[in-house]
Design a protein around this motif. Sequence first.
Motif, mmCIF file in Angstrom:
data_model
loop_
_atom_site.group_PDB
_atom_site.id
_atom_site.type_symbol
_atom_site.label_atom_id
_atom_site.label_comp_id
_atom_site.label_asym_id
_atom_site.label_seq_id
_atom_site.Cartn_x
_atom_site.Cartn_y
_atom_site.Cartn_z
ATOM 1 N N LEU A 1 -14.814 -27.296 -0.248
ATOM 2 C CA LEU A 1 -15.612 -27.677 -1.432
ATOM 3 C C LEU A 1 -16.839 -27.172 -1.523
ATOM 4 N N GLY A 2 -17.321 -26.761 -2.964
ATOM 5 C CA GLY A 2 -18.552 -26.197 -2.945
ATOM 6 C C GLY A 2 -19.227 -26.403 -4.262
ATOM 7 N N ILE A 3 -20.456 -26.223 -4.341
ATOM 8 C CA ILE A 3 -21.252 -26.419 -5.574
ATOM 9 C C ILE A 3 -21.712 -25.000 -5.987
ATOM 10 N N LEU A 4 -21.578 -24.728 -7.098
ATOM 11 C CA LEU A 4 -22.257 -23.211 -7.666
ATOM 12 C C LEU A 4 -22.921 -23.777 -9.171
ATOM 13 N N SER A 5 -24.047 -23.476 -8.913
ATOM 14 C CA SER A 5 -24.862 -23.879 -10.101
ATOM 15 C C SER A 5 -25.807 -22.771 -10.627
ATOM 16 N N ALA A 6 -26.136 -23.171 -11.833
ATOM 17 C CA ALA A 6 -27.339 -22.252 -12.447
ATOM 18 C C ALA A 6 -28.805 -22.666 -11.895
ATOM 19 N N ALA A 7 -28.644 -23.971 -11.605
ATOM 20 C CA ALA A 7 -30.089 -24.230 -10.981
ATOM 21 C C ALA A 7 -30.396 -23.813 -9.716
ATOM 22 N N PRO A 8 -31.808 -23.783 -9.216
ATOM 23 C CA PRO A 8 -32.146 -22.948 -7.705
ATOM 24 C C PRO A 8 -31.581 -23.801 -6.629
ATOM 25 N N THR A 9 -31.022 -22.900 -5.823
ATOM 26 C CA THR A 9 -30.418 -23.315 -4.383
ATOM 27 C C THR A 9 -31.146 -24.711 -4.027
ATOM 28 N N GLN A 10 -32.329 -24.760 -3.848
ATOM 29 C CA GLN A 10 -32.993 -25.796 -3.379
ATOM 30 C C GLN A 10 -32.628 -27.065 -4.418
ATOM 31 N N ASP A 11 -32.420 -27.242 -5.554
ATOM 32 C CA ASP A 11 -31.957 -28.139 -6.348
ATOM 33 C C ASP A 11 -30.717 -28.619 -5.872
ATOM 34 N N VAL A 12 -29.692 -27.877 -5.722
ATOM 35 C CA VAL A 12 -28.469 -28.070 -5.121
ATOM 36 C C VAL A 12 -28.449 -28.664 -3.805
ATOM 37 N N VAL B 1 -3.287 -26.896 -0.486
ATOM 38 C CA VAL B 1 -2.873 -28.040 -1.257
ATOM 39 C C VAL B 1 -2.590 -27.717 -2.654
ATOM 40 N N ASN B 2 -1.599 -28.561 -3.367
ATOM 41 C CA ASN B 2 -1.235 -28.307 -4.600
ATOM 42 C C ASN B 2 -2.139 -29.590 -5.343
ATOM 43 N N ILE B 3 -2.791 -29.092 -6.589
ATOM 44 C CA ILE B 3 -3.444 -29.846 -7.359
ATOM 45 C C ILE B 3 -2.890 -30.054 -8.753
ATOM 46 N N ARG B 4 -2.761 -31.269 -9.271
ATOM 47 C CA ARG B 4 -2.174 -31.554 -10.499
ATOM 48 C C ARG B 4 -3.453 -31.930 -11.450
ATOM 49 N N CYS B 5 -3.398 -31.560 -12.605
ATOM 50 C CA CYS B 5 -4.456 -31.810 -13.519
ATOM 51 C C CYS B 5 -3.761 -31.888 -14.872
ATOM 52 N N GLY B 6 -3.494 -33.030 -15.532
ATOM 53 C CA GLY B 6 -2.752 -33.402 -16.516
ATOM 54 C C GLY B 6 -1.354 -32.995 -16.535
ATOM 55 N N LYS B 7 -0.837 -31.981 -17.265
ATOM 56 C CA LYS B 7 0.601 -31.381 -17.120
ATOM 57 C C LYS B 7 0.593 -30.132 -16.074
ATOM 58 N N ILE B 8 -0.567 -29.425 -15.726
ATOM 59 C CA ILE B 8 -0.593 -28.365 -15.004
ATOM 60 C C ILE B 8 -0.658 -28.669 -13.330
ATOM 61 N N ASP B 9 -0.016 -27.995 -12.661
ATOM 62 C CA ASP B 9 0.038 -27.759 -11.420
ATOM 63 C C ASP B 9 -0.672 -26.334 -10.877
ATOM 64 N N PHE B 10 -1.371 -26.624 -9.846
ATOM 65 C CA PHE B 10 -2.221 -25.558 -9.364
ATOM 66 C C PHE B 10 -1.852 -25.480 -7.848
ATOM 67 N N LYS B 11 -0.971 -24.435 -7.524
ATOM 68 C CA LYS B 11 -0.212 -24.522 -6.100
ATOM 69 C C LYS B 11 -0.957 -23.726 -5.199
ATOM 70 N N ASN B 12 -0.896 -24.075 -4.000
ATOM 71 C CA ASN B 12 -1.531 -23.517 -2.839
ATOM 72 C C ASN B 12 -3.076 -23.059 -3.026
ATOM 73 N N ILE B 13 -3.634 -24.320 -3.402
ATOM 74 C CA ILE B 13 -5.085 -24.202 -3.409
ATOM 75 C C ILE B 13 -5.697 -24.326 -2.004
ATOM 76 N N GLU B 14 -6.746 -23.707 -1.717
ATOM 77 C CA GLU B 14 -7.758 -23.765 -0.579
ATOM 78 C C GLU B 14 -8.970 -24.200 -0.547
ATOM 79 N N ALA B 15 -9.605 -23.993 -1.794
ATOM 80 C CA ALA B 15 -10.923 -24.473 -2.059
ATOM 81 C C ALA B 15 -11.108 -24.729 -3.862
ATOM 82 N N ILE B 16 -12.003 -25.649 -3.841
ATOM 83 C CA ILE B 16 -12.567 -26.051 -5.259
ATOM 84 C C ILE B 16 -13.849 -25.838 -5.534
ATOM 85 N N ILE B 17 -14.369 -25.169 -6.325
ATOM 86 C CA ILE B 17 -15.967 -24.917 -6.541
ATOM 87 C C ILE B 17 -16.332 -25.608 -7.882
ATOM 88 N N PHE B 18 -17.335 -26.542 -7.631
ATOM 89 C CA PHE B 18 -17.961 -27.331 -9.126
ATOM 90 C C PHE B 18 -19.016 -26.738 -9.317
#
Length: 245
Positions: free
Chosen positions: A139-150, A2-19
Amino acid sequence: MVNIRCGKIDFKNIEAIIFDKDGTLEDSNNFLRELSIHRARLLDAQIPGIGEPLLMAFGMQNNQLDPTGLMAVGSRQENLIAAAAYIAETGKSWFEALEIAENSFIQVDQSLKKDRTTSPLFAGSLDVLKTLYKAGLKLGILSAAPTQDVEHFVREHNLSDYIQLMMGGDQGLSKPDPQLFLKACHTLITSPQKTLMVGDSQGDILMAKQAGVAGTIGICWANNTAPHLNQADIIITQIEEIQLA
């Protein structure tokens, strides 16, 4: 992909997003502030005079939580080590200091858990996650908090249908170690070169860049000045700015 647009930037050929979680998807500022105060008060009751220095170490300034401070960006273990270091300065042995800090942290966790209501999602987060997931992104979540909190966060906000990765800072690695991001990508069965990182801390951005990520998005939620995110490819103030191109 997937192509992702954020403001004036295009990120091309994206397969995953980690938050990141705290401060990115979850409006947890009030909870983290209370956590800092309760830990400092409990330790001060045992070792008088340690409370104020601990609050400063945790990143409390003028009764507000510093978004770049230890509590906001550090793992539980990093906060524990910082607390133990202050305790050790009072003449306690290192192992005794660690035990006092750990017991206090556990007691505060148990106390707050009884009264805690789940911190809210930031506005627009659920709709954005749904849109990205339906577009075929992992989609994934990667946090400094413990995994059980996530995992608790994902369950409480009914995100299980959209989030394929729930990883915390108790995996033997911590931000900004790029190996943590590489481990997350491996779990999602993708590569950093096809993955975006979205976070509100310098550690999120540095970790992802060192891992060779496709792009980094810093989010500062209605705060137009975020110098700690200057290394990000783009800084946004609302998550809806992450769009399908």
